[in-house]
Scaffold this motif. Structure first.
Motif, short mmCIF file in Angstrom:
data_model
loop_
_atom_site.label_atom_id
_atom_site.label_comp_id
_atom_site.label_asym_id
_atom_site.label_seq_id
_atom_site.Cartn_x
_atom_site.Cartn_y
_atom_site.Cartn_z
N GLY A 49 16.44 -10.78 2.77
CA GLY A 49 16.58 -11.59 3.96
C GLY A 49 17.41 -10.91 5.04
N LEU A 50 18.50 -10.30 4.63
CA LEU A 50 19.33 -9.58 5.61
C LEU A 50 18.61 -8.36 6.16
CD1 LEU A 50 22.82 -9.85 3.88
CD2 LEU A 50 21.95 -11.17 5.82
N ALA A 51 17.88 -7.65 5.30
CA ALA A 51 17.11 -6.49 5.75
C ALA A 51 16.02 -6.92 6.73
CB ALA A 51 16.49 -5.76 4.56
N PHE A 52 15.37 -8.04 6.45
CA PHE A 52 14.33 -8.55 7.34
C PHE A 52 14.93 -8.91 8.70
CE2 PHE A 52 11.39 -11.75 9.01
CZ PHE A 52 10.18 -11.07 8.86
N ALA A 58 8.41 -2.64 12.15
CA ALA A 58 7.61 -3.82 11.81
C ALA A 58 6.86 -3.59 10.51
CB ALA A 58 6.66 -4.17 12.94
N TRP A 59 6.52 -2.34 10.20
CA TRP A 59 5.91 -2.03 8.91
C TRP A 59 6.86 -2.39 7.78
CZ3 TRP A 59 1.03 -1.20 7.91
CH2 TRP A 59 0.20 -0.70 8.91
N THR A 60 8.12 -2.13 7.97
CA THR A 60 9.11 -2.47 6.95
C THR A 60 9.18 -3.97 6.76
OG1 THR A 60 10.39 -0.54 7.64
CG2 THR A 60 11.52 -2.16 6.28
N ALA A 61 9.09 -4.71 7.85
CA ALA A 61 9.10 -6.17 7.76
C ALA A 61 7.89 -6.68 6.98
CB ALA A 61 9.12 -6.79 9.16
N VAL A 62 6.74 -6.05 7.17
CA VAL A 62 5.55 -6.43 6.41
C VAL A 62 5.77 -6.14 4.92
CG1 VAL A 62 3.10 -5.86 6.01
CG2 VAL A 62 3.97 -6.14 8.34
N ALA A 63 6.35 -5.00 4.62
CA ALA A 63 6.62 -4.65 3.22
C ALA A 63 7.62 -5.61 2.58
CB ALA A 63 7.15 -3.21 3.13
N GLY A 67 8.03 -8.73 3.44
CA GLY A 67 7.29 -9.97 3.23
C GLY A 67 6.43 -9.91 1.98
N ALA A 68 5.73 -8.81 1.79
CA ALA A 68 4.89 -8.65 0.60
C ALA A 68 5.75 -8.62 -0.67
CB ALA A 68 4.06 -7.38 0.71
N TRP A 69 6.88 -7.93 -0.61
CA TRP A 69 7.78 -7.87 -1.77
C TRP A 69 8.32 -9.26 -2.10
CZ3 TRP A 69 9.12 -5.90 -6.07
CH2 TRP A 69 10.34 -6.25 -6.66
N THR A 70 8.64 -10.03 -1.09
CA THR A 70 9.18 -11.37 -1.30
C THR A 70 8.17 -12.24 -2.05
OG1 THR A 70 10.55 -11.19 0.67
CG2 THR A 70 10.14 -13.41 -0.14
N ILE A 71 6.89 -12.05 -1.76
CA ILE A 71 5.86 -12.83 -2.44
C ILE A 71 5.81 -12.51 -3.94
CG2 ILE A 71 3.36 -13.21 -2.63
CD1 ILE A 71 3.25 -12.82 0.45
N VAL A 72 5.88 -11.24 -4.29
CA VAL A 72 5.73 -10.85 -5.70
C VAL A 72 7.05 -10.78 -6.47
CG1 VAL A 72 3.60 -9.60 -5.24
CG2 VAL A 72 5.76 -8.36 -5.23
N ALA A 73 8.17 -10.83 -5.78
CA ALA A 73 9.48 -10.65 -6.42
C ALA A 73 9.76 -11.63 -7.56
CB ALA A 73 10.59 -10.72 -5.38
N PRO A 74 9.40 -12.91 -7.46
CA PRO A 74 9.73 -13.79 -8.59
C PRO A 74 9.11 -13.35 -9.91
CG PRO A 74 9.09 -15.09 -6.68
CD PRO A 74 8.83 -13.65 -6.34
N ASN A 78 9.65 -18.43 -2.37
CA ASN A 78 9.41 -17.01 -2.10
C ASN A 78 8.01 -16.75 -1.56
OD1 ASN A 78 12.00 -16.52 -3.18
ND2 ASN A 78 11.32 -14.50 -3.82
N VAL A 79 7.01 -17.42 -2.09
CA VAL A 79 5.63 -17.18 -1.63
C VAL A 79 5.47 -17.64 -0.18
CG1 VAL A 79 3.22 -17.86 -1.95
CG2 VAL A 79 4.59 -17.14 -3.91
N ILE A 80 5.96 -18.82 0.14
CA ILE A 80 5.84 -19.32 1.51
C ILE A 80 6.65 -18.46 2.48
CG2 ILE A 80 6.37 -21.25 3.05
CD1 ILE A 80 5.61 -23.11 0.70
N THR A 81 7.89 -18.18 2.13
CA THR A 81 8.74 -17.37 3.01
C THR A 81 8.18 -15.96 3.16
OG1 THR A 81 10.65 -18.64 2.27
CG2 THR A 81 11.11 -16.59 3.43
N GLY A 82 7.70 -15.39 2.06
CA GLY A 82 7.10 -14.05 2.13
C GLY A 82 5.86 -14.01 2.98
N ALA A 83 5.02 -15.04 2.88
CA ALA A 83 3.80 -15.09 3.69
C ALA A 83 4.15 -15.21 5.18
CB ALA A 83 2.93 -16.26 3.25
N VAL A 84 5.13 -16.02 5.49
CA VAL A 84 5.56 -16.16 6.89
C VAL A 84 6.13 -14.83 7.39
CG1 VAL A 84 7.24 -17.29 8.42
CG2 VAL A 84 5.94 -18.65 6.77
N ALA A 85 6.97 -14.19 6.60
CA ALA A 85 7.55 -12.90 6.98
C ALA A 85 6.47 -11.84 7.18
CB ALA A 85 8.56 -12.43 5.93
N LEU A 86 5.50 -11.81 6.30
CA LEU A 86 4.40 -10.86 6.39
C LEU A 86 3.61 -11.09 7.68
CD1 LEU A 86 2.63 -9.28 3.64
CD2 LEU A 86 1.07 -10.53 5.09
#
Length: 143
Positions: free
Chosen positions: A66-69, A87-92, A94-101, A117-125
């Motif tokens: 979250g802080l990195a984003f 912005a590529w890092t932000a996409v990464a 977001g994708a990591w947040t989805i699979v992290a759990p 995590n899935v909802i927040t990751g999808a929004v971040a992505l």
């Protein structure tokens, strides 16, 4: 022997800076940046908001991600010409947040961790993709 002028004065660089300045001054870009900062802050605080702070590794992961984003997307508005590639890092993130759990905590019985995590990751992505798309938007290039 010829001397080359500084790259700072190259006409293509000046045009690119002008285009990036136009991109960041649009209401859409400012909205994406604001939503991205809110998303990053929520991701950092989500273990305590959603109530899964007892899962140590996933809570630490969300705090750091979250802080990195926030740092990645927060710099885009003030210095887009130098930071739009982040912005590529932000996409990464977001994708990591989805699979992290599943990667960090493995199979677990805490659905709120997965849902958060899935909802927040999808929004971040999506926000990262939106910011990347703004750099190539023809409407901002041609104006």
């Amino acid at each position: 022997m010829t001397t080359h002028s500084s790259i700072e004065h190259h006409p293509d660089l000046a045009e690119m800076r002008t285009r990036f300045e136009r991109v960041t001054s649009t209401p859409a870009a400012q909205a994406v940046e604001a939503l991205a900062l809110i998303t990053g802050l929520y991701l950092a605080a989500s273990p305590w908001i959603a109530g899964f702070s007892v899962l140590g590794p996933i809570a630490v992961n969300n705090l750091i991600a979250g802080l990195a984003f926030c740092l990645c997307m927060g710099g885009l508005g003030s210095a887009y010409e130098r930071t739009h590639a982040m912005a590529w890092t932000a996409v990464a993130i977001g994708a990591w947040t989805i699979v992290a759990p599943w990667v960090i905590a493995g199979p677990m019985d805490v659905p709120r961790t997965i849902v958060s995590n899935v909802i927040t990751g999808a929004v971040a992505l999506c926000l990262g993709l939106a910011m990347m798309a703004m750099a190539g938007d023809r409407r901002t290039r041609d104006t």
